[in-house]
Design a protein around this motif. Sequence first.
Motif, mmCIF file in Angstrom:
data_model
loop_
_atom_site.group_PDB
_atom_site.id
_atom_site.type_symbol
_atom_site.label_atom_id
_atom_site.label_comp_id
_atom_site.label_asym_id
_atom_site.label_seq_id
_atom_site.Cartn_x
_atom_site.Cartn_y
_atom_site.Cartn_z
ATOM 1 N N ASP A 48 29.702 33.078 43.879
ATOM 2 C CA ASP A 48 30.796 33.497 43.009
ATOM 3 C C ASP A 48 30.833 35.013 42.854
ATOM 4 O O ASP A 48 29.814 35.697 42.923
ATOM 5 C CB ASP A 48 30.642 32.852 41.632
ATOM 6 N N ASN A 49 32.029 35.550 42.627
ATOM 7 C CA ASN A 49 32.158 36.966 42.344
ATOM 8 C C ASN A 49 33.115 37.126 41.179
ATOM 9 O O ASN A 49 33.552 36.151 40.566
ATOM 10 C CB ASN A 49 32.634 37.731 43.584
ATOM 11 N N ALA A 50 33.456 38.352 40.835
ATOM 12 C CA ALA A 50 34.208 38.635 39.616
ATOM 13 C C ALA A 50 35.701 38.448 39.764
ATOM 14 O O ALA A 50 36.436 38.636 38.791
ATOM 15 C CB ALA A 50 33.915 40.064 39.158
ATOM 16 N N CYS A 51 36.191 38.106 40.956
ATOM 17 C CA CYS A 51 37.637 37.970 41.157
ATOM 18 C C CYS A 51 38.192 36.829 40.312
ATOM 19 O O CYS A 51 37.740 35.687 40.412
ATOM 20 C CB CYS A 51 37.937 37.726 42.635
ATOM 21 N N SER A 52 39.178 37.122 39.476
ATOM 22 C CA SER A 52 39.827 36.117 38.645
ATOM 23 C C SER A 52 41.152 36.670 38.150
ATOM 24 O O SER A 52 41.432 37.873 38.278
ATOM 25 C CB SER A 52 38.943 35.740 37.452
ATOM 26 N N SER A 101 39.313 43.120 40.647
ATOM 27 C CA SER A 101 38.115 42.764 41.412
ATOM 28 C C SER A 101 38.447 41.912 42.625
ATOM 29 O O SER A 101 37.542 41.511 43.367
ATOM 30 C CB SER A 101 37.117 42.009 40.514
ATOM 31 N N CYS A 102 39.732 41.597 42.818
ATOM 32 C CA CYS A 102 40.156 40.757 43.944
ATOM 33 C C CYS A 102 40.585 41.630 45.121
ATOM 34 O O CYS A 102 41.193 42.690 44.929
ATOM 35 C CB CYS A 102 41.316 39.862 43.533
ATOM 36 N N LEU A 103 40.287 41.166 46.318
ATOM 37 C CA LEU A 103 40.747 41.850 47.524
ATOM 38 C C LEU A 103 42.165 41.397 47.854
ATOM 39 O O LEU A 103 42.497 40.217 47.729
ATOM 40 C CB LEU A 103 39.821 41.538 48.700
ATOM 41 N N ASN A 104 42.995 42.324 48.282
ATOM 42 C CA ASN A 104 44.385 42.016 48.608
ATOM 43 C C ASN A 104 44.483 41.525 50.054
ATOM 44 O O ASN A 104 44.996 42.205 50.932
ATOM 45 C CB ASN A 104 45.257 43.261 48.404
ATOM 46 N N GLY A 105 43.941 40.322 50.289
ATOM 47 C CA GLY A 105 43.969 39.735 51.631
ATOM 48 C C GLY A 105 44.507 38.326 51.608
ATOM 49 O O GLY A 105 44.289 37.571 50.659
ATOM 50 N N VAL A 106 45.241 37.948 52.656
ATOM 51 C CA VAL A 106 45.799 36.602 52.789
ATOM 52 C C VAL A 106 44.714 35.680 53.334
ATOM 53 O O VAL A 106 44.118 35.956 54.381
ATOM 54 C CB VAL A 106 47.029 36.623 53.711
ATOM 55 N N GLY A 107 44.467 34.567 52.647
ATOM 56 C CA GLY A 107 43.359 33.688 52.984
ATOM 57 C C GLY A 107 43.285 33.240 54.429
ATOM 58 O O GLY A 107 42.266 33.434 55.100
ATOM 59 N N THR A 167 38.669 30.681 48.986
ATOM 60 C CA THR A 167 38.556 32.092 49.383
ATOM 61 C C THR A 167 38.195 32.915 48.150
ATOM 62 O O THR A 167 39.067 33.416 47.428
ATOM 63 C CB THR A 167 39.864 32.590 50.023
ATOM 64 N N LYS A 168 36.913 33.070 47.917
ATOM 65 C CA LYS A 168 36.417 33.699 46.697
ATOM 66 C C LYS A 168 36.785 35.176 46.609
ATOM 67 O O LYS A 168 36.886 35.727 45.514
ATOM 68 C CB LYS A 168 34.904 33.514 46.606
ATOM 69 N N ILE A 224 45.199 35.397 44.158
ATOM 70 C CA ILE A 224 45.494 36.145 42.941
ATOM 71 C C ILE A 224 46.039 37.520 43.312
ATOM 72 O O ILE A 224 45.449 38.225 44.141
ATOM 73 C CB ILE A 224 44.231 36.283 42.071
ATOM 74 N N ASP A 225 47.153 37.870 42.728
ATOM 75 C CA ASP A 225 47.722 39.212 42.897
ATOM 76 C C ASP A 225 46.774 40.213 42.235
ATOM 77 O O ASP A 225 46.495 40.119 41.040
ATOM 78 C CB ASP A 225 49.102 39.271 42.240
ATOM 79 N N ASN A 226 46.243 41.165 43.018
ATOM 80 C CA ASN A 226 45.244 42.078 42.469
ATOM 81 C C ASN A 226 45.848 43.190 41.608
ATOM 82 O O ASN A 226 45.126 44.064 41.137
ATOM 83 C CB ASN A 226 44.390 42.681 43.586
ATOM 84 N N VAL A 227 47.167 43.142 41.409
ATOM 85 C CA VAL A 227 47.828 44.108 40.523
ATOM 86 C C VAL A 227 48.176 43.460 39.182
ATOM 87 O O VAL A 227 47.850 43.993 38.110
ATOM 88 C CB VAL A 227 49.107 44.670 41.184
ATOM 89 N N THR A 228 48.801 42.278 39.228
ATOM 90 C CA THR A 228 49.284 41.638 37.999
ATOM 91 C C THR A 228 48.439 40.454 37.545
ATOM 92 O O THR A 228 48.556 40.013 36.405
ATOM 93 C CB THR A 228 50.721 41.145 38.208
#
Length: 360
Positions: A25-29, A35-41, A153-154, A197-201
Amino acid sequence: MTNQNKLLFIIFALFMNSSHVIASDNACSAEEPTSCLNGVGPAVTNPDSLRMAAKQISKQSNTQSENNNSTAAFFGESAMSGLAAGDGYSDWGVWSSISHNKFGADIPINSAVQPLAKYDAYQSTIFVGADKLISDKWVLGLTVGYENTDIDTKYNGGDNKTDGFTIAPYMAYLINDIFSVDMVAGYTSLSTDTDRIDNVTGSTVSGDFDADRWFVATNLNATVYHGQWVFGGRLGLLYTEEDQDAYTERGGATARTLGKRHIDLTQGSIGANLAYTHATVEPFASITYYNDLGRDNGTSTGGLPAGIGATQPTDDDEFQTGLGVRYFGDTIDGTFEWNSVISRDNFDGNSVLLTLRMSL
C-alpha cells in the motif's frame, strides 16, 4: 489424510500464503490525490497481463496422445502420462481446466511522488475442450474459454477489470516413442473497464475499451521412461499480440484521450520435468526458462506516469518452478499443479491449475 491429499494441501497452502511483498500500500487516495501518479492503468499493466494470459492458454490447451504400444507423450507442462493409465485412451476425450494467477510488479520510476509504480493482479481462467485421436499419431481438438483479470493499480489508486472469451483449435503429433510436437492457435475478444484517481482534484477518472488478441504456440516435447520414473523435456515458442481500441477517459481535470494501442510478445522457453509413478498417482516437479525474444509494450500510445519510458525495459527473462500431482482413473484423469516465477526483476507471480479429462 493420505499422502497424496497431504501433497495437494501443501501446494495449495504455499500458493495462498506465499509472501507477496510486491505492490504494498502507498499514500495514494482521494483524500491525498497529490500522492497519486498521473498514469493510465492499462498502459502499465497490460504487457504483463498479456504474457500471463498467453502462458495459461497455451498450457491449458496442450494435450496428450498415445500410440499402439501404450507409450505416452507429454504435450506441455500440464499434460498427463498415459503410460500410468494402463490401457490408454479412447479416440475421443473431453476436458476442463481452471487456473488462478496472482501476480504484481514494482516498476522503478524517476518520480518524487512515488519511487515505484506498483500494482497487484488476480487473473482466473476456465477452459473446456474436446479432441480426437486419429491413427494413433494425431490429436485434433478445440477449446473455448473465459478469463477474468482484476488489477489494483496502487500507484494511481485505480483498478482495471478485464473479461475475455477465447476460441482455440489445437493439434498434436506423436513423432515416435519419445518425441512429439503440439500447436495451439486462437483468438480472444476482450473488454476492459478502468478507473483511477485524478491527482489534481481527487475525483475518479474512468474509461473503457475493447481489444482483440491473437496467439499461436508450439512445443517440441520429449519423454523417457525408466521404471517408475518419467523424464520430460520441452522446447517451446509463443507469439501473441493484442490490439486495443482508442478511448477517452471521463471525469477529472487529467482525463486523457488514448489512441489505438498495439502490444505483442514473442517468447521462447525450454524446460524439464521429473515424475514418479505410484499406483494411480504421479507427483512431479518442473523447471522452465522463459525468454522474451521480442516485444512491443505499446508505450508509443502514451498514458504512462511521468518518468516511465517503458514498462520493465530490461526485464526480459525468468525461471518458473512447478510442483504437482497427476491422478489416473478408469475414465477420468486429473492434474493439479502450482507454478511460481522466481527470477524476474520487479515482478512476482504464482499460479495454480486444475485439469480434469474424461475419455469417451
